[in-house]
Design a protein around this motif. Sequence first.
Motif, PDB file in Angstrom:
ATOM      1  N   CYS A   5       6.787   2.560 -11.086  1.00 24.10           N
ATOM      2  CA  CYS A   5       7.084   2.369  -9.671  1.00 24.10           C
ATOM      3  C   CYS A   5       8.452   2.938  -9.331  1.00 24.10           C
ATOM      4  O   CYS A   5       9.107   2.480  -8.394  1.00 24.10           O
ATOM      5  CB  CYS A   5       7.039   0.875  -9.300  1.00 24.10           C
ATOM      6  N   ARG A  10       7.286  -2.333  -6.128  1.00 21.13           N
ATOM      7  CA  ARG A  10       6.157  -2.894  -6.867  1.00 21.13           C
ATOM      8  C   ARG A  10       5.739  -4.224  -6.247  1.00 21.13           C
ATOM      9  O   ARG A  10       6.574  -5.082  -5.977  1.00 21.13           O
ATOM     10  CB  ARG A  10       6.528  -3.111  -8.335  1.00 21.13           C
ATOM     11  N   SER A  15       0.264  -3.718 -10.712  1.00 17.68           N
ATOM     12  CA  SER A  15       0.544  -2.293 -10.897  1.00 17.68           C
ATOM     13  C   SER A  15       0.517  -1.548  -9.562  1.00 17.68           C
ATOM     14  O   SER A  15       0.675  -0.336  -9.532  1.00 17.68           O
ATOM     15  CB  SER A  15      -0.494  -1.682 -11.847  1.00 17.68           C
ATOM     16  N   HIS A  16       0.328  -2.279  -8.475  1.00 20.42           N
ATOM     17  CA  HIS A  16       0.246  -1.651  -7.154  1.00 20.42           C
ATOM     18  C   HIS A  16       1.644  -1.363  -6.626  1.00 20.42           C
ATOM     19  O   HIS A  16       2.505  -2.238  -6.582  1.00 20.42           O
ATOM     20  CB  HIS A  16      -0.506  -2.565  -6.178  1.00 20.42           C
ATOM     21  N   CYS A  17       1.893  -0.115  -6.237  1.00 20.70           N
ATOM     22  CA  CYS A  17       3.188   0.293  -5.706  1.00 20.70           C
ATOM     23  C   CYS A  17       3.020   0.804  -4.280  1.00 20.70           C
ATOM     24  O   CYS A  17       1.986   1.386  -3.941  1.00 20.70           O
ATOM     25  CB  CYS A  17       3.802   1.406  -6.555  1.00 20.70           C
ATOM     26  N   CYS A  30       1.295  -5.435   0.440  1.00 23.84           N
ATOM     27  CA  CYS A  30       0.963  -6.068  -0.838  1.00 23.84           C
ATOM     28  C   CYS A  30      -0.019  -7.211  -0.591  1.00 23.84           C
ATOM     29  O   CYS A  30       0.006  -7.856   0.459  1.00 23.84           O
ATOM     30  CB  CYS A  30       2.216  -6.614  -1.518  1.00 23.84           C
TER      31      CYS A  30
END
Length: 390
Positions: A5, A10, A15-17, A30
């Motif tokens: 990231c 982050r 693991s989502h950026c 998010c």
Amino acid sequence: VGLSCVGKFRCGTSSHCISGSAQCDGVMDCENGEDELSCVRLSGKSSVLQVLSGGVWRTVCSEDWNSALGLSACKQLGYSRELIGTAAELFFNQYSDHLCLLLSLRLAHHLLSFSSKTQSHIVYVSAECGSRPQFSSRIVGGNVSALGQFPWQVSLHFQSEHLCGGSVVADSWILTAAHCVFAFPSLWAVHVGLTEQPVNGAQALAVQKIIYHGRYRPKALDYDIALMKLAEPLTFNGLVEPICLPNFGEDFEDGTMCWISGWGATSDGGDASDSLLSARVPLISSKACSTPGVYQGYISPGMICAGYLEGGTDSCQGDSGGPLACEDSVWKLVGATSWGQGCADRNKPGVYTRVTQSLKWIHQQMEVRKGSRGWGLGLAVIDEQVFEGL
């Protein structure tokens, strides 16, 4: 691989950026809304109000301030045009620099108690931090603490035995050292408003959750900090009061005289004290504390030293997690007792977790979330009465 990231934000531990510019833009990108938390802060010794916009911290009422940022600030503080009314319009459109200044001052000098009212993160001002309303400064002599002298000091009991200290930082939150608190929240009790052990008649509170700093490393004792969330919120009454957290970027000068307190041992390896003891100690620079004759380079940016290099006054076993408190118009929690070699030995001062190094983490843990109760930004927010008095 593929999970970096760097240069992005982050979302929690996933693991989502997302793009850094998407943080604090009023849109939850998010899954749990982490990108819209901790978007407002107080910065520096002067407690200037700043909002995060476009990945940059912008100071309220600065030269580049505009109505869009004013709207963003109020939204991030939980207020809409409809809620604030006419005064908000003045703020948004910069009709009055005096309003802007007064708003910032009000924000800088109050501490919030939060309870979720809507989906927004903010509620009402209810208490001030860092004050000692039940303590008279005319009390002198000795190092046995009086009732109300350190109203934020708590005793942490594990299976009915005092093990460590801690500090009240909000009505549902206790800050302590990570090395103090094991798992099993149900086996812990937080005792507040006392100066003597054992705790006859003192208020004991159950612990709902224990949160360690993600970068805590037991061997190095770096980021030695933890938060305990109480099962039920405290009532502040003069004998129990919260201590202020420092502002972001706030520095405390070397030599500043501060106070340590606790029920720890009165000598290395000795018995714990039945009375709450306290002592006045100066802050020591990290450079001086890291010299070969002292702690030989072991002092990290997340640590702060306090005490006397000649020895004689120090924290000891059983004081861990307790406050290193400094007064600057209000009392602020500069450190949490962490470690040291021996107790009060020459060239071996006490080492404390530097609270300013973990502020972002502290605020994130205490941020009010949808459907929850707790503490939010850790800084002051206005209610309707603020605007009515303008």
